[in-house]
Design a protein around this motif. Structure first.
Motif, PDB file in Angstrom:
ATOM      1  N   GLN A  18     -19.765  40.103  40.735  1.00  0.00           N
ATOM      2  CA  GLN A  18     -20.937  39.567  40.422  1.00  0.00           C
ATOM      3  C   GLN A  18     -21.317  39.669  39.113  1.00  0.00           C
ATOM      4  OE1 GLN A  18     -22.220  37.314  42.467  1.00  0.00           O
ATOM      5  NE2 GLN A  18     -23.434  37.010  40.739  1.00  0.00           N
ATOM      6  N   PHE A  19     -20.920  40.925  38.408  1.00  0.00           N
ATOM      7  CA  PHE A  19     -21.342  40.908  36.930  1.00  0.00           C
ATOM      8  C   PHE A  19     -20.462  40.046  36.274  1.00  0.00           C
ATOM      9  CE2 PHE A  19     -23.333  45.503  37.549  1.00  0.00           C
ATOM     10  CZ  PHE A  19     -24.290  45.174  37.810  1.00  0.00           C
ATOM     11  N   GLU A  20     -19.124  39.932  36.376  1.00  0.00           N
ATOM     12  CA  GLU A  20     -18.372  39.183  35.880  1.00  0.00           C
ATOM     13  C   GLU A  20     -18.844  37.745  35.715  1.00  0.00           C
ATOM     14  OE1 GLU A  20     -15.830  39.569  33.578  1.00  0.00           O
ATOM     15  OE2 GLU A  20     -16.015  41.910  33.691  1.00  0.00           O
ATOM     16  N   ARG A  21     -19.142  37.377  36.982  1.00  0.00           N
ATOM     17  CA  ARG A  21     -19.531  35.861  37.202  1.00  0.00           C
ATOM     18  C   ARG A  21     -20.736  35.699  36.464  1.00  0.00           C
ATOM     19  NH1 ARG A  21     -17.800  36.560  42.471  1.00  0.00           N
ATOM     20  NH2 ARG A  21     -19.940  37.242  43.361  1.00  0.00           N
ATOM     21  N   SER A  22     -21.640  36.357  36.417  1.00  0.00           N
ATOM     22  CA  SER A  22     -22.893  36.349  35.510  1.00  0.00           C
ATOM     23  C   SER A  22     -22.779  36.350  33.944  1.00  0.00           C
ATOM     24  CB  SER A  22     -23.833  37.476  35.971  1.00  0.00           C
ATOM     25  OG  SER A  22     -24.031  37.351  37.432  1.00  0.00           O
ATOM     26  N   ALA A  23     -21.736  37.260  33.586  1.00  0.00           N
ATOM     27  CA  ALA A  23     -21.442  37.164  32.266  1.00  0.00           C
ATOM     28  C   ALA A  23     -20.768  35.812  31.656  1.00  0.00           C
ATOM     29  CB  ALA A  23     -20.580  38.440  31.942  1.00  0.00           C
ATOM     30  N   ALA A  24     -19.813  35.522  32.693  1.00  0.00           N
ATOM     31  CA  ALA A  24     -19.096  34.381  32.438  1.00  0.00           C
ATOM     32  C   ALA A  24     -19.878  32.970  32.203  1.00  0.00           C
ATOM     33  CB  ALA A  24     -17.927  34.055  33.597  1.00  0.00           C
ATOM     34  N   ARG A  25     -20.848  32.840  33.285  1.00  0.00           N
ATOM     35  CA  ARG A  25     -21.860  31.796  33.286  1.00  0.00           C
ATOM     36  C   ARG A  25     -22.574  31.641  32.012  1.00  0.00           C
ATOM     37  NH1 ARG A  25     -24.901  33.391  37.373  1.00  0.00           N
ATOM     38  NH2 ARG A  25     -23.420  32.441  38.953  1.00  0.00           N
ATOM     39  N   LEU A  26     -22.983  33.047  31.720  1.00  0.00           N
ATOM     40  CA  LEU A  26     -23.844  32.986  30.135  1.00  0.00           C
ATOM     41  C   LEU A  26     -22.870  32.770  29.120  1.00  0.00           C
ATOM     42  CD1 LEU A  26     -25.650  36.271  30.583  1.00  0.00           C
ATOM     43  CD2 LEU A  26     -26.687  34.149  30.243  1.00  0.00           C
ATOM     44  N   ARG A  27     -21.892  33.036  28.982  1.00  0.00           N
ATOM     45  CA  ARG A  27     -20.464  32.632  28.019  1.00  0.00           C
ATOM     46  C   ARG A  27     -20.350  31.131  28.023  1.00  0.00           C
ATOM     47  NH1 ARG A  27     -17.842  37.132  29.696  1.00  0.00           N
ATOM     48  NH2 ARG A  27     -18.262  38.848  28.545  1.00  0.00           N
ATOM     49  N   LEU A  28     -20.242  30.477  29.207  1.00  0.00           N
ATOM     50  CA  LEU A  28     -20.117  29.196  29.375  1.00  0.00           C
ATOM     51  C   LEU A  28     -21.013  28.415  28.830  1.00  0.00           C
ATOM     52  CD1 LEU A  28     -18.024  27.162  30.540  1.00  0.00           C
ATOM     53  CD2 LEU A  28     -19.386  27.196  32.629  1.00  0.00           C
TER      54      LEU A  28
ATOM     55  N   VAL B  33     -28.267  36.688  21.805  1.00  0.00           N
ATOM     56  CA  VAL B  33     -27.965  36.638  23.166  1.00  0.00           C
ATOM     57  C   VAL B  33     -26.315  36.999  22.922  1.00  0.00           C
ATOM     58  CG1 VAL B  33     -27.203  35.166  25.224  1.00  0.00           C
ATOM     59  CG2 VAL B  33     -29.454  35.236  24.043  1.00  0.00           C
ATOM     60  N   ARG B  34     -25.507  36.314  22.099  1.00  0.00           N
ATOM     61  CA  ARG B  34     -23.952  36.775  22.154  1.00  0.00           C
ATOM     62  C   ARG B  34     -23.676  37.913  21.822  1.00  0.00           C
ATOM     63  NH1 ARG B  34     -20.713  31.969  22.068  1.00  0.00           N
ATOM     64  NH2 ARG B  34     -21.872  30.199  21.405  1.00  0.00           N
ATOM     65  N   GLU B  35     -24.684  38.496  20.968  1.00  0.00           N
ATOM     66  CA  GLU B  35     -24.342  39.945  20.589  1.00  0.00           C
ATOM     67  C   GLU B  35     -24.503  40.830  21.913  1.00  0.00           C
ATOM     68  OE1 GLU B  35     -26.033  43.107  17.407  1.00  0.00           O
ATOM     69  OE2 GLU B  35     -25.937  41.094  16.980  1.00  0.00           O
ATOM     70  N   MET B  36     -25.589  40.636  22.499  1.00  0.00           N
ATOM     71  CA  MET B  36     -25.901  41.449  23.753  1.00  0.00           C
ATOM     72  C   MET B  36     -24.810  41.245  24.806  1.00  0.00           C
ATOM     73  SD  MET B  36     -29.823  41.757  24.257  1.00  0.00           S
ATOM     74  CE  MET B  36     -30.319  40.098  24.580  1.00  0.00           C
ATOM     75  N   LEU B  37     -24.461  39.916  24.827  1.00  0.00           N
ATOM     76  CA  LEU B  37     -23.413  39.625  25.974  1.00  0.00           C
ATOM     77  C   LEU B  37     -21.919  40.309  25.451  1.00  0.00           C
ATOM     78  CD1 LEU B  37     -23.190  38.031  28.228  1.00  0.00           C
ATOM     79  CD2 LEU B  37     -22.430  35.966  27.213  1.00  0.00           C
ATOM     80  N   GLY B  38     -21.669  40.645  24.309  1.00  0.00           N
ATOM     81  CA  GLY B  38     -20.593  41.119  23.838  1.00  0.00           C
ATOM     82  C   GLY B  38     -20.689  42.802  24.379  1.00  0.00           C
TER      83      GLY B  38
ATOM     84  N   LEU C  99     -32.054  33.198  39.052  1.00  0.00           N
ATOM     85  CA  LEU C  99     -30.685  32.915  39.661  1.00  0.00           C
ATOM     86  C   LEU C  99     -29.865  33.970  39.618  1.00  0.00           C
ATOM     87  CD1 LEU C  99     -28.445  30.761  40.613  1.00  0.00           C
ATOM     88  CD2 LEU C  99     -27.731  30.434  38.326  1.00  0.00           C
ATOM     89  N   TYR C 100     -29.720  34.808  38.458  1.00  0.00           N
ATOM     90  CA  TYR C 100     -29.163  36.082  38.288  1.00  0.00           C
ATOM     91  C   TYR C 100     -29.776  37.254  39.465  1.00  0.00           C
ATOM     92  CZ  TYR C 100     -27.812  40.661  36.540  1.00  0.00           C
ATOM     93  OH  TYR C 100     -27.375  42.039  36.443  1.00  0.00           O
ATOM     94  N   LEU C 101     -30.861  37.423  39.456  1.00  0.00           N
ATOM     95  CA  LEU C 101     -31.473  38.297  40.416  1.00  0.00           C
ATOM     96  C   LEU C 101     -31.023  38.136  41.916  1.00  0.00           C
ATOM     97  CD1 LEU C 101     -34.775  38.867  38.592  1.00  0.00           C
ATOM     98  CD2 LEU C 101     -32.856  40.553  38.644  1.00  0.00           C
ATOM     99  N   ASP C 102     -31.346  36.809  42.298  1.00  0.00           N
ATOM    100  CA  ASP C 102     -30.993  36.258  43.401  1.00  0.00           C
ATOM    101  C   ASP C 102     -29.491  36.488  44.168  1.00  0.00           C
ATOM    102  OD1 ASP C 102     -33.499  35.649  43.888  1.00  0.00           O
ATOM    103  OD2 ASP C 102     -33.015  33.425  43.944  1.00  0.00           O
TER     104      ASP C 102
END
Length: 186
Positions: free
Chosen positions: A58-68, A132-137, A81-84
């Protein structure tokens, strides 16, 4: 004539039969206890492993959704959406995990929650998307710590177990392996 009473031999037989039955019941109880303990241990590992895998995915899906969303220029997904999506897996892990795993899970969760926040406040002079990109990194780095904590808790080793030692040739109970005969050269 012998001095043993007529009822002595049947009495000895009954005593030994009861002793044998008692030992059989004792060994069965010990075997049942060992099997139940092994089943509980297996359930312990499988519950935790399944919970950890579900949350990591789930963490990977959430991070991938943000990157996309960032790469395609789409608006950021909503934080609810993330919390649900993550909430059930997160609660399951929080209930089952040990302290180090729980701390690592919360570090990843809080970082992703901060990234999903509707208004990420970047430092002065820095673009919001860049912040956001930096935090996502940082997410993969924090997830590595989580994976290490999970490996330690579940005692997952990165190397395979050592091979069994070979037995001396004359002492093996296994059948010898048949090697194909080499053709004879003439």
């Amino acid at each position: 004539m012998s001095e043993i009473p007529w009822w002595g031999l049947p009495l000895v037989a009954v005593v030994f039969a009861l002793l044998g039955a008692g030992l059989a019941v004792l060994f069965q109880a010990r075997d049942r206890f060992a099997r139940a303990r092994a089943a509980r241990t297996e359930r312990w590992y499988s519950e935790r492993r399944d919970a950890y895998v579900a949350l990591l995915a789930q963490f990977e899906r959430s991070a991938a959704r943000l990157r996309l969303a960032l790469d395609s220029g789409q608006p950021m997904p909503a934080s609810h959406l993330y919390l649900d999506e993550t909430g059930p897996a997160l609660m399951r892990v929080r209930l089952l995990a040990s302290g180090p795993v729980r701390s690592a899970v919360m570090a990843v969760h809080l970082l992703l929650e901060k990234v999903y926040a509707p208004s990420v406040t970047p430092p002065p002079g820095v673009d919001s998307a860049k912040a956001v990109r930096e935090m996502l990194g940082h997410v993969p780095l924090v997830m590595q710590e989580l994976e290490a904590a999970v490996r330690e808790e579940l005692e997952i080793r990165l190397t395979p177990p050592p091979a069994l030692p070979e037995e001396p040739p004359g002492r093996s109970l296994r059948l010898p392996s048949r090697k194909p005969k080499e053709p004879v050269e003439s």
